[in-house]
Design a protein around this motif. Structure first.
Motif: not given
Length: 337
Positions: A128, A131, A134, A177, A181, A273, A277
């Motif tokens: 993440r 990403d 993010y 996760h 994050a 996912y 992602f």
């Protein structure tokens, strides 16, 4: 192929096979040099059509295969510690899918082994951080435009849990996760956790306490709540809203194809996912390859893997007790300062 980074991929299941494809077709500067999986037929299937790849049932044989200069670990979590330590013993840079290890004690052993080497070689696969949404949220929070972050509201939903999925895995597999994050977005440690458990959904397998609401406290007084619902039935959704002193910002609203016809309008929802992602995985592995070729490690560290594990363990204890549970972490070695 002499100028390419030769990567040994450990594990040829769903995630490992996807990384084999990524290294072969998407990422530049690297090639798949070896693959290890106890199921060698599965490993051969994953590398079908790729030249110059050796297939092994044994991890050590793959690490010692000709042309291997780095290791990508996508095997089941219980196999990670032994594989990471074997790679460190050979001086090989590692990208290890999360969890670094299922238990914090194992992750701490990896941290200590790396500290003894005096240099970082391990990156943990918290994708993440790569990403696009993010990254935009992280940049906004770091800029200070919205003032001090007060809360993060997070959502983590899956269509259905796989066979053997346990209530503890809601925390140590799914919410891990969000744990990483939150630490990364806020630049703060998670210091305590409380878990609230509503009546389980009728769509949850027998004995699985799904969904749950997980509440984290941070070292600087922020709060992070996570709705985890791994049998929602309709799609894979990951969302995060940061509420700050002077505004808020939300990511994760679907920006996918909308189909309109005589029956109305329909918006696609990702099913897993690897779809949601996909770009983040591509950027993560490319960044790892680039850094490795330059002799450095730039992504989530072994310490980040340990921190996620120790917070998740506190979360599982909070699940079981129903009480607020403090996170008790070991001192951070200077290598990760």
């Amino acid at each position: 192929m002499s100028g390419l980074l030769g990567v040994a991929v450990l594990g040829a299941g769903h995630m490992g096979a996807d990384h084999v494809r990524r290294l072969d077709r998407t990422v530049s500067g690297a090639r798949v040099a070896a693959v290890a999986d106890p199921d060698t037929d599965r490993a051969k299937e994953a590398v079908a059509g790729i030249d110059g790849v050796s297939v092994h049932a044994d991890v050590a044989a793959a690490l010692d295969a000709p042309g291997v200069g780095a290791v990508l670990i996508a095997s089941p979590g219980p196999a990670h510690e032994e594989a990471v330590l074997a790679a460190l013993g050979r001086g090989l840079p590692v990208l290890c899918e999360k969890p670094l290890t299922p238990e914090s004690a194992g992750a701490l052993r990896v941290v200590e082994a790396e500290a003894r080497l005096g240099r970082r070689l391990t990156q943990v696969g918290f994708m993440r951080r790569y990403d696009a949404e993010y990254l935009r949220l992280k940049s906004l929070l770091d800029s200070g435009r919205l003032g001090r972050p007060l809360m993060l509201h997070c959502t983590h939903r899956n269509v259905a849990s796989p066979p053997g999925f346990t209530t503890a895995m809601l925390i140590n597999s799914s919410v891990s996760h969000e744990i990483d994050a939150a630490r990364w977005l806020l630049g703060q440690e998670l210091t305590a956790v409380t878990v609230l458990r509503p009546r389980p959904s009728s769509g949850a397998p027998e004995g699985l306490g799904d969904p749950q609401l997980v509440l984290f406290e941070t070292s600087e007084g922020a709060l992070v709540d996570v709705e985890v619902f791994v049998n929602c039935g309709f799609g894979y959704q990951v969302r995060c809203e940061a509420v700050c002193e002077a505004g808020s910002a939300r990511i994760g609203d679907e920006h996918t194809m909308v189909v309109t016809d005589a029956g109305g309008a329909r918006e696609d929802v990702a099913r897993d996912y690897l779809v949601r992602f996909a770009d983040a995985y591509d950027r993560e592995v490319q960044a790892w390859v680039d850094a490795t070729r330059e002799g450095r490690v730039a992504g989530p560290s072994a310490w980040d893997g340990y921190a996620a594990a120790v917070v998740a363990e506190a979360g599982v204890r909070a699940q079981e007790s129903g009480a607020r549970t403090a996170v008790e972490a070991a001192p951070r070695p200077g290598l990760y300062a």
